[in-house]
Enzyme design. Sequence first.
Site, PDB file in Angstrom:
ATOM      1  N   HIS A 101       0.847  -1.193   0.000  1.00 42.95           N
ATOM      2  CA  HIS A 101       0.000   0.000   0.000  1.00 42.95           C
ATOM      3  C   HIS A 101       0.883   1.244   0.000  1.00 42.95           C
ATOM      4  O   HIS A 101       1.956   1.254   0.591  1.00 42.95           O
ATOM      5  CB  HIS A 101      -0.888   0.015   1.251  1.00 42.95           C
ATOM      6  CG  HIS A 101      -2.110   0.870   1.107  1.00 42.95           C
ATOM      7  ND1 HIS A 101      -3.320   0.371   0.671  1.00 42.95           N
ATOM      8  CD2 HIS A 101      -2.317   2.186   1.339  1.00 42.95           C
ATOM      9  CE1 HIS A 101      -4.211   1.344   0.650  1.00 42.95           C
ATOM     10  NE2 HIS A 101      -3.632   2.464   1.054  1.00 42.95           N
TER      11      HIS A 101
ATOM     12  N   ARG B 171     -12.905  12.986   3.816  1.00 46.65           N
ATOM     13  CA  ARG B 171     -11.610  13.666   4.020  1.00 46.65           C
ATOM     14  C   ARG B 171     -11.101  14.268   2.719  1.00 46.65           C
ATOM     15  O   ARG B 171     -10.487  15.323   2.696  1.00 46.65           O
ATOM     16  CB  ARG B 171     -10.586  12.681   4.593  1.00 46.65           C
ATOM     17  CG  ARG B 171     -10.819  12.348   6.055  1.00 46.65           C
ATOM     18  CD  ARG B 171      -9.987  11.154   6.490  1.00 46.65           C
ATOM     19  NE  ARG B 171      -8.578  11.346   6.282  1.00 46.65           N
ATOM     20  CZ  ARG B 171      -7.746  10.399   5.803  1.00 46.65           C
ATOM     21  NH1 ARG B 171      -8.188   9.194   5.520  1.00 46.65           N
ATOM     22  NH2 ARG B 171      -6.478  10.657   5.637  1.00 46.65           N
TER      23      ARG B 171
HETATM   24  N1  URA Z   1      -4.182   5.937   1.537  1.00 44.02           N
HETATM   25  C1  URA Z   1      -5.212   5.536   2.307  1.00 44.02           C
HETATM   26  O1  URA Z   1      -5.697   4.419   2.159  1.00 44.02           O
HETATM   27  N2  URA Z   1      -5.675   6.383   3.243  1.00 44.02           N
HETATM   28  C2  URA Z   1      -5.162   7.593   3.442  1.00 44.02           C
HETATM   29  O2  URA Z   1      -5.618   8.295   4.308  1.00 44.02           O
HETATM   30  C3  URA Z   1      -4.075   8.015   2.641  1.00 44.02           C
HETATM   31  C4  URA Z   1      -3.602   7.147   1.678  1.00 44.02           C
END
Ligand code: URA
Length: 432
Positions: free
Chosen positions: A84, A170
Site C-alpha cells: 500500500h 476527508r
Molecule cells: N491511503 C489511504 O488508504 N488512506 C489515506 O488516508 C491516505 C492514503
Amino acid sequence: MIRAAELIQRKRDGEELPADELSELVLGYARGEVPDYQLAAFCMAVYFRGLSPAETFALTDAMIRSGETIDLGAALGRKVVDKHSTGGVGDKTSLAVGPIVAACGVPLGKMSGRGLGHTGGTLDKLESIPGYRTELTVDEYVAQVRDVGVAIIGQTGDLVPADKLLYGLRDVTATVDEPSLIAASIMSKKLAAGAQAIVLDVKVGNGAFMKTLEEARRLAETMIALGENAGREVVCLLTDMDQPLGAAVGNALEVREALETVRGRGPADFTELVLDACAKLLALSDLGIDEAEGRRRAEAAVADGSAAVAWARWIEAQGGTADESALPSAAVVRELVSPAAGFVMSLSAIGVGNAAVHLGAGRRTKDDQIDHSVGIVVHAKRGDRVEEGQTLAEIHARTGEEADSGAREVLAAYEIADTEPDERPVLLAVVD
Ligand code: URA
C-alpha cells in the site's frame, strides 16, 4: 446515543478521547446515525489537535469493526502479502507489483482506496478498465486470491465501510494530510483484508502528504506499531515524491504505463521502485528467499512474460478486459514544449497532480465523476537536459481550452536552469 457535537468540542479543545467514545462515534457514522457534517468537523478538529497513540489505535480498531474481517492465511493455508502507498502523483506501483508477485507464486490480496486530494487512487485507476469490479464479496475476494494469485478490491459496505465513508469525506474537506487519520485509514484496510505481510510505501516530498523524511518516518513507525500489534509483519519504504513517479499521471494513462512496466518497458524510476517493492514482498513471503533472490525472481517474471500473463489473468478474473485498446483515450492531446534550453532542476509533483485534478482526473466534491481518460505524460524529469522547443509533456484533455489551461499549469511545475541538479534516488530509506 453518542453526542457527536460534544466529542467534536472536546477534541477541538485538545482533550484525549476515551476509546469507547471514539469507537461509538465512528461506528455511529458507519451506521448512518452521525451525519457527514459532524464527522467533517471532527476530522478538522483532529487535523489541528492530532490523536494520541491510544486514540489512533482506537480509531483503527473501530474502523475495522465497522465491517467484516478476513483471515487470508487461514483461508488459503499459506502466507498472503499486501502492498500500500500513502499516496502520490503517478503512483501506480501496486498495479504492477500485484501481477509480478503473483507470477512468482506468492498470493497478494489488497484493499485500495480512491484518489485523495491531488494524489491518484488505485481504485480509480482500475475502474478505467472497462468491466473491472472493485467491489467483490468476501467469498469472491478470498477465492480470487487463492485461485488467481492476486485480487485488488475497494472498501465495501461489508469491508471497512467506515473508511469508505471517511475517505470520501476527508478527500473534499482538506483533512487528508493528518498522520493519525492516514495511519488508521491505511491500516484498517490492511488488517481487515487479511494479508500477513505488508510492504508500505510512505511517500515523502511536495506531492506527498508527508513533506519531510522525519514526518514520513513517524508515520511509518505508527503504521508498523498498528500492524505488529495485530500480529502482522510490516516493512515501510520511504520514497521520493518531489516529482511524479514514472511518466504517466491520470487514470487510464497510468494503467497503460503499469502494463508496459509489467512487460519490461516501463520508465526507469518506476521500474526500480516496482522491483524494490516486489523484492521486499517476496522476501517476506513463505518462499523462504532473501531480498536479492526476490529481486532476481521478479526481474525474471517480467523478462519471461509470466508477469504479463498474470496481469491478464487478474484483470479478467475481476471482470475487466485485458485488451488495452479498450482503455479510454482523451479527445485532445496537446504537446507542451520547453520555452528554453537547460536542465530540469525540478518538476513539482503537487503542481502536476493539481493539473491532473483540474483536467478531470480527480474529484472536487464527494459526488464528482472523474474522467478516466485525461491526464499528463511527462517526457522530461529532474536532471534531464532539454532544448528550446523540445516536448516536456503531453496534456490529455477533454477540450482544447482545458488542454491550454493544463499546459500552463504543467509548465509552471517545471523549473529549468543552466546547472544540473543533485541526484535524488527514489528509495530514500527503509523502516522495519
Ligand atoms: N491511503 C489511504 O488508504 N488512506 C489515506 O488516508 C491516505 C492514503
